[in-house]
Design a protein around this motif. Structure first.
Motif, PDB file in Angstrom:
ATOM      1  N   GLU A  59       0.826  -1.208   0.000  1.00 15.77           N
ATOM      2  CA  GLU A  59       0.000   0.000   0.000  1.00 15.77           C
ATOM      3  C   GLU A  59       0.861   1.260   0.000  1.00 15.77           C
ATOM      4  OE1 GLU A  59      -0.446  -2.612   1.894  1.00 15.77           O
ATOM      5  OE2 GLU A  59      -2.572  -3.083   2.178  1.00 15.77           O
ATOM      6  N   ILE A  60       1.864   1.290   0.877  1.00 13.10           N
ATOM      7  CA  ILE A  60       2.694   2.488   0.981  1.00 13.10           C
ATOM      8  C   ILE A  60       3.500   2.705  -0.295  1.00 13.10           C
ATOM      9  CG2 ILE A  60       4.651   3.509   2.224  1.00 13.10           C
ATOM     10  CD1 ILE A  60       3.496   2.297   4.783  1.00 13.10           C
ATOM     11  N   ARG A  61       4.037   1.642  -0.862  1.00 12.54           N
ATOM     12  CA  ARG A  61       4.785   1.774  -2.121  1.00 12.54           C
ATOM     13  C   ARG A  61       3.919   2.340  -3.236  1.00 12.54           C
ATOM     14  NH1 ARG A  61       7.789  -4.087  -2.542  1.00 12.54           N
ATOM     15  NH2 ARG A  61       9.750  -3.557  -1.525  1.00 12.54           N
ATOM     16  N   SER A  62       2.651   1.916  -3.292  1.00 13.67           N
ATOM     17  CA  SER A  62       1.785   2.307  -4.400  1.00 13.67           C
ATOM     18  C   SER A  62       1.068   3.638  -4.160  1.00 13.67           C
ATOM     19  CB  SER A  62       0.738   1.215  -4.644  1.00 13.67           C
ATOM     20  OG  SER A  62      -0.156   1.119  -3.542  1.00 13.67           O
ATOM     21  N   GLY A  63       1.211   4.169  -2.957  1.00 15.07           N
ATOM     22  CA  GLY A  63       0.533   5.424  -2.638  1.00 15.07           C
ATOM     23  C   GLY A  63      -0.885   5.240  -2.143  1.00 15.07           C
ATOM     24  N   ALA A  64      -1.322   3.989  -1.970  1.00 17.16           N
ATOM     25  CA  ALA A  64      -2.655   3.708  -1.442  1.00 17.16           C
ATOM     26  C   ALA A  64      -2.647   3.865   0.075  1.00 17.16           C
ATOM     27  CB  ALA A  64      -3.093   2.298  -1.825  1.00 17.16           C
ATOM     28  N   PRO A  65      -3.793   4.133   0.671  1.00 19.93           N
ATOM     29  CA  PRO A  65      -3.830   4.252   2.131  1.00 19.93           C
ATOM     30  C   PRO A  65      -3.670   2.889   2.797  1.00 19.93           C
ATOM     31  CG  PRO A  65      -6.049   4.384   1.248  1.00 19.93           C
ATOM     32  CD  PRO A  65      -5.125   4.400   0.064  1.00 19.93           C
ATOM     33  N   VAL A  66      -3.061   2.892   3.947  1.00 20.13           N
ATOM     34  CA  VAL A  66      -3.059   1.703   4.800  1.00 20.13           C
ATOM     35  C   VAL A  66      -4.395   1.677   5.516  1.00 20.13           C
ATOM     36  CG1 VAL A  66      -2.024   0.621   6.832  1.00 20.13           C
ATOM     37  CG2 VAL A  66      -0.558   1.708   5.104  1.00 20.13           C
ATOM     38  N   ARG A  67      -5.140   0.611   5.361  1.00 24.85           N
ATOM     39  CA  ARG A  67      -6.510   0.553   5.889  1.00 24.85           C
ATOM     40  C   ARG A  67      -6.573  -0.401   7.074  1.00 24.85           C
ATOM     41  NH1 ARG A  67     -10.244  -1.479   2.384  1.00 24.85           N
ATOM     42  NH2 ARG A  67     -11.822   0.128   2.725  1.00 24.85           N
TER      43      ARG A  67
END
Length: 273
Positions: A137-145
Motif C-alpha cells: 500500500e505504501i509503495r503504491s501510494g494507497a492508504p493503509v486501511r
C-alpha cells in the motif's frame, strides 16, 4: 555450539549475528541454505536435517514448529542440550481461553519446562516488523486501511529481541526468566504509517475501516485463521482505551534503551520506497 532455528527470520538472522560477534559457535537451521545469506562463520544446515551433535544450547522459533515440536526436546536432551531459549509471546499473559496465540505459546513453554533443561521464555509484544504488511500500500501510494485507529501499542524492533536472546545464551542471568519485551514508546497505527512515510521519503496515510471489513481482509491472507483473526481484533479493540505498559526489560538486560519505531522505519526505509 548454539543451534538457531528460524535463522533467516526477522529475529533469527540478527541473533546469529549477535552470537557470532560474541565469539560463539553457531549452527543455523534454514529451509534453503543456498539462499540463506548468513555470515560465513555460521554453520548453515538444512532444517530437515536438524543435527544436534555438539549442540549445548537451542533457540526455538515457534514459527518453525507451529504444528508441534515433535521429538525435538527428547532428542535435544539425549544430545546434551542444556539450555533452550524460546521466542514466546506476550500473548501468553492473556487469560482468555479462546486466545489461540496464548494457548500455543503456553503449550511450547510447558513442554520446554517439562523437558528438564535450563530455559528462558522471551515474551515480546507487537513486532515492529508487522508493519511490513503495509509495504504494498505504501509503495503504491494507497492508504493503509485498518480498524481502531486510536489503539496504541509499543512495537519492538527485531534487533532488540535478538539482543536479549543473545544475552540469554551468553550469560546465566536470564535462566528461568520470562521477560516481557516492548518498544520504548506507545504509538497508534496512523502514527506508525506517518513515521514510515517520513523515513521512506514518500507520502503515507492511514484510512479507518470497520472491524467487519478488517476481518474479511485479514481472513483473505493465507496464513490467517478465523480464531487468530478474532483474537487479534479483540486485542486491538481493547488497546483503544487500555493502558500501554512499556517494559524496561530491553534496557535492563542489554544496558541500552530499546530502539524507537522511527529507528526501525529508518532501518527498513528501502522496503517501502
Amino acid at each position: 555450539m548454539i543451534l538457531v532455528t528460524g535463522s533467516t527470520g526477522n529475529v533469527g538472522r540478527h541473533l546469529v549475528g549477535e552470537l557470532l560477534c560474541a565469539g560463539a559457535r553457531v549452527r543455523a537451521l534454514t529451509r534453503d541454505p543456498a539462499t540463506a545469506r548468513l555470515p560465513g562463520e555460521a554453520e548453515v544446515v538444512p532444517f530437515d536435517a536438524m543435527p544436534l551433535d555438539g549442540v549445548t544450547s537451542l533457540f526455538v522459533n515457534p514459527a518453525a514448529f507451529w504444528n508441534g515440536l515433535g521429538d525435538l526436546l527428547p532428542r535435544a536432551a539425549d544430545a546434551g542440550v542444556r539450555r533452550v531459549v524460546l521466542l514466546s509471546s506476550a500473548a501468553a499473559l492473556d487469560s482468555d481461553p479462546g486466545n489461540v496465540l496464548a494457548a500455543r505459546h503456553l503449550e511450547f513453554e510447558q513442554a520446554i519446562e517439562d523437558a528438564g533443561v535450563e530455559w528462558t521464555f522471551l515474551r515480546p509484544g507487537e513486532f515492529a516488523t508487522n508493519a511490513l504488511a503495509w509495504r504494498d500500500e505504501i509503495r503504491s501510494g494507497a492508504p493503509v486501511r485498518g480498524p481502531y485507529p486510536q489503539a496504541r501499542s509499543a512495537p519492538i524492533h527485531e534487533r532488540d529481541i535478538a539482543a536479549v536472546a543473545a544475552r540469554a545464551f551468553l550469560s546465566d542471568g536470564l535462566v528461568g526468566a520470562k521477560p516481557v519485551l516492548t518498544g520504548p514508546e506507545a504509538l497508534t497505527h496512523p502514527e506508525m504509517v506517518r513515521i514510515i512515510g517520513v523515513a521512506a521519503g514518500i507520502p503515507a496515510r492511514f484510512e479507518e475501516i470497520s472491524p467487519e471489513e478488517a476481518r474479511e481482509q485479514m481472513l483473505s491472507r493465507p496464513y490467517m485463521r478465523e480464531g487468530l483473526v478474532d483474537v487479534l481484533l479483540r486485542l486491538r479493540a481493547e488497546a483503544v482505551d487500555g493502558p500501554v505498559e512499556i517494559s524496561p526489560e530491553v534496557e535492563r538486560i542489554t544496558g541500552r534503551p530499546g530502539r524507537t519505531f522511527a529507528e526501525w522505519a529508518a532501518d527498513h526505509a528501502t522496503d517501502f520506497a
